[in-house]
Write an enzyme that holds these catalytic residues in place. Sequence first.
Site, PDB file in Angstrom:
ATOM      1  N   TYR A   1       0.700  -1.275  -0.001  1.00 43.44           N
ATOM      2  CA  TYR A   1      -0.002   0.024   0.119  1.00 43.44           C
ATOM      3  C   TYR A   1       0.864   1.292  -0.089  1.00 43.44           C
ATOM      4  O   TYR A   1       0.663   2.260  -0.665  1.00 43.44           O
ATOM      5  CB  TYR A   1      -0.943   0.025   1.331  1.00 43.44           C
ATOM      6  CG  TYR A   1      -1.663   1.106   1.479  1.00 43.44           C
ATOM      7  CD1 TYR A   1      -3.202   1.324   0.749  1.00 43.44           C
ATOM      8  CD2 TYR A   1      -1.416   2.225   2.112  1.00 43.44           C
ATOM      9  CE1 TYR A   1      -3.634   2.358   0.919  1.00 43.44           C
ATOM     10  CE2 TYR A   1      -2.163   3.404   2.589  1.00 43.44           C
ATOM     11  CZ  TYR A   1      -3.485   3.392   1.924  1.00 43.44           C
ATOM     12  OH  TYR A   1      -4.032   4.557   1.882  1.00 43.44           O
TER      13      TYR A   1
ATOM     14  N   LYS B   1       1.352   4.197  -2.843  1.00 42.59           N
ATOM     15  CA  LYS B   1       0.831   5.860  -2.650  1.00 42.59           C
ATOM     16  C   LYS B   1       2.122   6.421  -2.595  1.00 42.59           C
ATOM     17  O   LYS B   1       1.945   7.711  -3.120  1.00 42.59           O
ATOM     18  CB  LYS B   1       0.350   5.953  -1.050  1.00 42.59           C
ATOM     19  CG  LYS B   1      -1.039   5.227  -0.723  1.00 42.59           C
ATOM     20  CD  LYS B   1      -1.942   5.497  -1.900  1.00 42.59           C
ATOM     21  CE  LYS B   1      -3.330   4.912  -1.568  1.00 42.59           C
ATOM     22  NZ  LYS B   1      -4.439   5.367  -2.193  1.00 42.59           N
TER      23      LYS B   1
END
Length: 223
Positions: A92, A96
């Site tokens: 994740y 990002k």
Amino acid sequence: TTRLDVTDAAACRALAEELQPALWMNNAGLTGAGALMERSDSEVESVVAVNLLGVIHGTRAALSTMLPKGRGRVLNVASLAGWGPVPHIAVYSATKNAVRAFSVAADTEIGSADLRVQCLLPNGIATPMVDVTDPRHLMSFTGKRLLDPDEVASAALALLDSRRAVASVPHSRGALVRALAVFPSVGRVLKGSIERQARSNQQKAIAEVRSRSNTAHNLVDHG
């Protein structure tokens, strides 16, 4: 309401052609929370496909309709995890970071005051995406509390009205995460204390949820 598979570039372009948007927000995402080696290959691929490729497809689709007009705004929602490496959400965090880098690069490439690609990096938000009781979501609680969606919406509007390419929510935590990204060895040293604080914050959040649930239950019982 239109359902859109953000991993389908052609579908993104078709929707942009239909809507001819002045503002396009890429906000779809998967958490990818949990230990790196406990995630299946398909889960990893889904997180990358939605969180990164979905943003790229959406941005390109929106720009294809905005560039001929010379105006518009694309707002990509990343995360404070986009400033540096965050344990327990490694994939994740990678997506990002990539969203932030992509947004800044795209904005620089376009180079227009009237046509911008901007990126918002909020801390954990109190939405169904974050399961308060799930220990895998620990890193959403590194701040004292989860953000209210209205706070994030206000920050998004402020960013759109500004000349900035990126903005953190809250700003002070953005500065801290950026510092840890510059000095990763410090992050390793502080990892234990950060995790302990996050667990404490998560336990407080769990207690608040249970308190609200008990209050609602009592109200129903006493009708």
